[in-house]
Write a protein that holds these residues in place. Structure first.
Motif, PDB file in Angstrom:
ATOM      1  N   ASN B 363       1.015  -1.014  -0.013  1.00 32.94           N
ATOM      2  CA  ASN B 363      -0.065  -0.075   0.114  1.00 32.94           C
ATOM      3  C   ASN B 363       1.080   1.136  -0.049  1.00 32.94           C
ATOM      4  N   SER B 367       1.268   3.945  -3.082  1.00 34.66           N
ATOM      5  CA  SER B 367       1.032   5.305  -2.565  1.00 34.66           C
ATOM      6  C   SER B 367       1.986   6.240  -3.341  1.00 34.66           C
ATOM      7  N   ASP B 391       0.024  20.006  15.397  1.00 36.18           N
ATOM      8  CA  ASP B 391      -1.062  19.302  14.830  1.00 36.18           C
ATOM      9  C   ASP B 391      -0.582  18.274  13.685  1.00 36.18           C
ATOM     10  N   VAL B 393       2.453  17.422  13.051  1.00 35.77           N
ATOM     11  CA  VAL B 393       3.563  16.307  13.793  1.00 35.77           C
ATOM     12  C   VAL B 393       2.589  15.197  14.365  1.00 35.77           C
ATOM     13  N   GLY B 394       1.754  15.511  15.157  1.00 35.47           N
ATOM     14  CA  GLY B 394       0.615  14.686  15.775  1.00 35.47           C
ATOM     15  C   GLY B 394       0.176  13.457  14.789  1.00 35.47           C
ATOM     16  N   ALA B 395      -0.431  14.157  13.685  1.00 35.54           N
ATOM     17  CA  ALA B 395      -1.122  13.353  12.825  1.00 35.54           C
ATOM     18  C   ALA B 395      -0.015  12.392  12.122  1.00 35.54           C
ATOM     19  N   ILE B 397       2.813  11.209  13.415  1.00 33.72           N
ATOM     20  CA  ILE B 397       3.165  10.298  14.140  1.00 33.72           C
ATOM     21  C   ILE B 397       1.996   9.231  14.528  1.00 33.72           C
ATOM     22  N   LYS B 398       0.776   9.570  14.381  1.00 29.96           N
ATOM     23  CA  LYS B 398      -0.145   8.628  14.717  1.00 29.96           C
ATOM     24  C   LYS B 398      -0.160   7.831  13.411  1.00 29.96           C
ATOM     25  N   ARG B 399       0.325   8.247  12.330  1.00 28.54           N
ATOM     26  CA  ARG B 399       0.044   7.210  11.042  1.00 28.54           C
ATOM     27  C   ARG B 399       1.297   6.368  11.213  1.00 28.54           C
ATOM     28  N   GLU B 401       3.157   5.312  14.126  1.00 30.60           N
ATOM     29  CA  GLU B 401       3.510   5.006  15.455  1.00 30.60           C
ATOM     30  C   GLU B 401       3.552   3.086  15.244  1.00 30.60           C
ATOM     31  N   LEU B 404       6.781   1.559  14.535  1.00 27.01           N
ATOM     32  CA  LEU B 404       8.079   2.116  15.223  1.00 27.01           C
ATOM     33  C   LEU B 404       8.970   0.602  15.593  1.00 27.01           C
ATOM     34  N   PHE B 409       9.863   8.001  19.679  1.00 26.32           N
ATOM     35  CA  PHE B 409       9.710   9.329  18.820  1.00 26.32           C
ATOM     36  C   PHE B 409      10.171  10.313  20.075  1.00 26.32           C
ATOM     37  N   VAL B 425      -2.168  18.077   4.115  1.00 28.55           N
ATOM     38  CA  VAL B 425      -2.277  16.621   3.753  1.00 28.55           C
ATOM     39  C   VAL B 425      -1.017  16.244   2.839  1.00 28.55           C
ATOM     40  N   GLU B 428       1.766  16.317   5.495  1.00 35.40           N
ATOM     41  CA  GLU B 428       1.553  14.863   6.221  1.00 35.40           C
ATOM     42  C   GLU B 428       2.488  13.638   5.536  1.00 35.40           C
ATOM     43  N   HIS B 429       2.194  13.800   4.254  1.00 39.75           N
ATOM     44  CA  HIS B 429       2.678  12.787   3.626  1.00 39.75           C
ATOM     45  C   HIS B 429       4.360  12.948   3.737  1.00 39.75           C
TER      46      HIS B 429
END
Lengths: 233, 538
Positions: B363, B367, B391, B393-395, B397-399, B401, B404, B409, B425, B428-429
């Motif tokens: 995937n 992408s 915001d 960085v948080g997003a 990291i969530k994607r 983690e 890891l 982190f 967007v 974030e990529h």
């Protein structure tokens, strides 16, 4: 599976995904109804009165948005759409037209079921929803407009509370920027999204243990925000 | 005869056809000033004569007037020389011939004046001849000098044209230079016609003056010239219409266009020399045109070759990087189907987990390829809005983690950091790519640091790790497509697209990205983003 089990209408034409959804739902005791076209979907909404619709936006012969619009004309049944990656615009449009949430393809079953359950929970809860919302250490009393974190009161400004309240009322569901702006400011068109971002940052600083890695208020890039519900039913 | 001129009025084809006397009689200057100057020369000679007379015997004094005559003839022309001669002799007779100060000649009763003395007549005659010869020579010299100057000017013109041509980069430029040059040298209107498109339909590409129009007869002549590749002028098969001449612009292999020169009312047909000059201009232009065409083809070939290289690299990459995870998935799943009940629960779960992870990997790879394609097609439409780095960085990291696997982190995003103008967007990529990169090239247990600080009107976001770092010789190429660092250990190499995508996205948003090695070991990727106006909440 009993007659009272929730019924899910699947609008999907790809046989592999149909099979996947059907089996996954059945194994969790949901009743499954299937439609391969938009017209069939509308008929089935009328006749079978499902509790939830899973609609694939990528169907070639069906305009997903018009299906959402037509369904919404006569029903408030929750709709979860399947979208492709990178198509933020479709996600936002679908949500604005009345869809409740989205799942991005390719998806894992966890994510799908989380959305399905959240959507059903909101549907099944009484309209005068539970006045006290709890998740993790966060507790929001919607009647007294009081927010506590592990028992200690959190002071939120008026706007901050309005935003958090929306997220709580729709806990688990994604809310678009426009929706939040409309609810908190009254008119979503005139205010810049950046104001919303500033408020969300402030909220996070007050309720998150690590605002840089939020647990409660999650960002849906390009779409909006979602309050994550930490325990599952 | 028409002349090639800069307005100096000198004919290139000279007086050979006119006969020697014509040149003698040809007017030099005809104004009173020249006669006055000739007179003055004679007077000077007279003065010199007075001096000479004191030293030398009288008849030789006559010679003193010769320079005056020669000077007048040489400087001004035959008639002035003649004038000087007719002035000199009587003056000599009067002032120097015995008896002085009189014209009377006592020696011969038949002559009235000394002037008519045969000796003096003879002198006059000699003076006149000298004047004639001198003036002729002077004229010839003058003419030759003028011709030489004209030729030199023409040569300079042509050579200037030549060097201008070597600097032209477009065909339009070339044509404009050509018609201008024709206009400057010949004083005639000119136009360049080339086939517009694949068919033989001619169109005016450049003309001097602008907006020149041609009559139907002209177009016919031009088309004929193009298709037959020979020049059209008076006396050729096809009438040149209102034009003096049409010349094909030809290279070694083909006729590229037609140069049309319009007749002018005040001139006759072009001379042979002039036609030759025109041909030279056209030949040079045609060669330059050929050069431009070849240069364009060469550049195109280079672009194609580079595109081919990338396409081939992409195909290889896709083929390998798609097939590898697919192979795992297919193998695992089919194995479970076949031997499922023989595996114990834990093994089965492991295998299914592998299949799941490989599917995620696939995937991610797809992408990346999609992102790269969007970048290349210029289909990126970044939606630039003020955004909060925390915001973002948080997003990201969530994607990431889940991947890891023992690493951790460490973030350092100050609260007072200004907002940045980015497409959330896309950015974030970028962050996800950088984090996945860090995960790939560090061992388990490594730290991944994400820090930000503001600097002037920008915000600097650093993604660092404490792994091996980037080999220094690879640092400049790290953002190239399909660049992959050499993996000393048996780690899964990446697609080589991730960093190229980061660079492409960041730059599309008006930012910049750099790679460096940290002092303490490990890599650091620094992204610079424009800060947006600070928004304070009310």
């Amino acid at each position: 599976m009993t007659a009272n089990s929730p019924a899910v209408l699947i609008v999907e034409d790809d046989p592999a995904i149909q099979r996947l959804l059907r089996n996954t739902l059945k194994v969790q005791d949901y009743r499954v109804i299937e439609a391969g076209t938009g017209a069939a979907a509308l008929r089935l909404v009328q006749s079978s009165q499902p509790d939830l619709i899973i609609l694939d936006l990528g169907l070639p012969d069906v305009d997903g948005m018009s299906v959402i619009r037509d369904v919404r004309e006569g029903s408030t049944v929750p709709i979860v759409v399947l979208t492709s990656r990178d198509d933020e615009r479709s996600k936002v449009t679908a949500l604005d037209m009345g869809a409740d949430d989205y799942v991005t393809k390719p998806f894992g079953v966890d994510e799908l079921m989380a959305r399905v359950r959240t959507a059903l929970r909101h549907r099944l809860a009484a309209l005068g929803s539970r006045p006290i919302f709890r998740t993790g250490a966060l507790e929001v009393d919607l009647v007294r407009r009081l927010v506590t974190l592990a028992g200690d009161e959190v002071r939120l400004s008026r706007k901050e509370y309005e935003i958090l309240q929306q997220l709580v009322i729709h806990a688990g569901k994604v809310l678009t920027h426009r929706h939040l702006l409309r609810e908190a400011w009254g008119n979503g068109e005139d205010i810049d999204v950046q104001y919303l971002r500033v408020y969300v940052r402030q909220i996070r600083q007050k309720i998150e243990k690590d605002p840089g890695r939020p647990q409660y208020v999650l960002t849906e890039p390009g779409v909006g925000y979602r309050l994550q519900v930490l325990e599952e039913d | 005869m028409a002349d090639i001129s800069d307005g100096s009025g000198v004919q290139l084809n000279t007086a050979a056809a006119n006969g020697p006397f014509a040149s003698v009689l040809k007017a030099g200057r005809a104004d009173a000033g020249s006669y006055l100057a000739a007179t003055f020369a004679v007077i000077l000679a007279f003065a010199a004569g007075l001096v000479v007379d004191a030293i030398v015997h009288a008849p030789s004094v006559l010679l003193v007037f010769l320079p005056a005559v020669l000077y007048s003839a040489m400087r001004f022309g035959f008639w002035q020389g003649l004038w000087a001669s007719f002035l000199s002799v009587p003056i000599f007779c009067y002032f120097f011939g015995e008896p002085r100060f009189s014209f009377a000649d006592p020696r011969h009763s038949l002559q009235f004046f000394k002037v008519t003395d045969p000796a003096n007549i003879w002198a006059l005659f000699v003076f006149v001849i000298a004047a004639a010869v001198t003036s002729t020579l002077a004229n010839r010299l003058r003419e030759k000098t003028e011709v030489a100057e004209l030729q030199a000017r023409l040569t300079r013109r042509l050579s200037g044209f030549s060097s201008r041509l070597s600097g032209t980069v477009t065909a339009d430029d070339l044509f404009a230079q050509l018609v201008l040059q024709i206009r400057q040298i010949f004083g005639l209107e000119a136009a360049v016609l080339t086939p517009a498109g694949a068919g033989a339909e001619l169109a005016i590409k450049a003309s001097c003056p602008d907006g020149m129009t041609l009559k139907p007869a002209d177009w016919t002549a031009a088309t004929w010239c193009l298709t037959h590749g020979t020049w059209v002028g008076p006396g050729s098969e096809v009438s040149p219409g209102t034009l003096a001449l049409l010349t094909p612009l030809r290279s070694a292999t083909q006729v590229l266009g037609v140069v049309a020169v319009r007749r002018s009312a005040g001139r006759g047909p072009l001379s042979g020399d002039e036609i030759q000059v025109l041909e030279t201009l056209c030949t040079q232009s045609a060669m330059t045109l050929e050069r431009l065409n070849l240069t364009a083809k060469m550049q195109q070939a280079q672009v194609w070759s580079e595109t081919e290289r990338l396409r081939s690299a992409l195909l290889t990459s896709i083929s390998h990087d798609l097939k590898t995870p697919l192979a795992s998935i297919l193998g695992t799943v089919s194995s479970l189907r076949r031997f499922g009940e023989r595996y114990d629960l834990r093994t089965r779960d492991e295998m299914l987990l592998t299949a799941e992870e490989e599917a995620e990997r696939l995937n991610r790879f797809i992408s990346n390829v999609l992102d790269m394609t969007r970048l290349d097609a210029g289909a990126l439409r970044p939606k630039i809005e003020p955004a909060d780095i925390g915001d973002l960085v948080g997003a990201a990291i969530k994607r990431t983690e889940k991947q890891l696997s023992g690493r951790e982190f460490v973030t350092g995003i100050p609260d007072e950091l200004p907002m940045v103008s980015i497409d959330f967007v896309l950015m974030e990529h970028v962050l996800v790519n950088l984090i996945e990169n860090a995960i790939k090239y560090t061992p388990d247990g490594a730290k991944i640091l994400i820090v930000a600080h503001s600097a002037g009107g920008s915000v600097i976001l650093d993604v660092e790790d404490d792994g091996r770092g980037i080999p220094p010789e690879d640092l400049p190429r790290v953002f190239d497509r399909f660049y992959r660092a050499r993996n000393a250990d048996r780690q899964r190499a990446g697609t080589g697209l991730g960093l190229a995508i980061c660079k492409g996205f960041v730059e599309a948003m008006g930012g910049s990205i750099r790679a460096a090695n940290r002092d303490g070991g490990g890599a650091r990727f620094s992204i610079s983003l424009p800060a947006s106006l600070h928004v304070t909440a009310t």
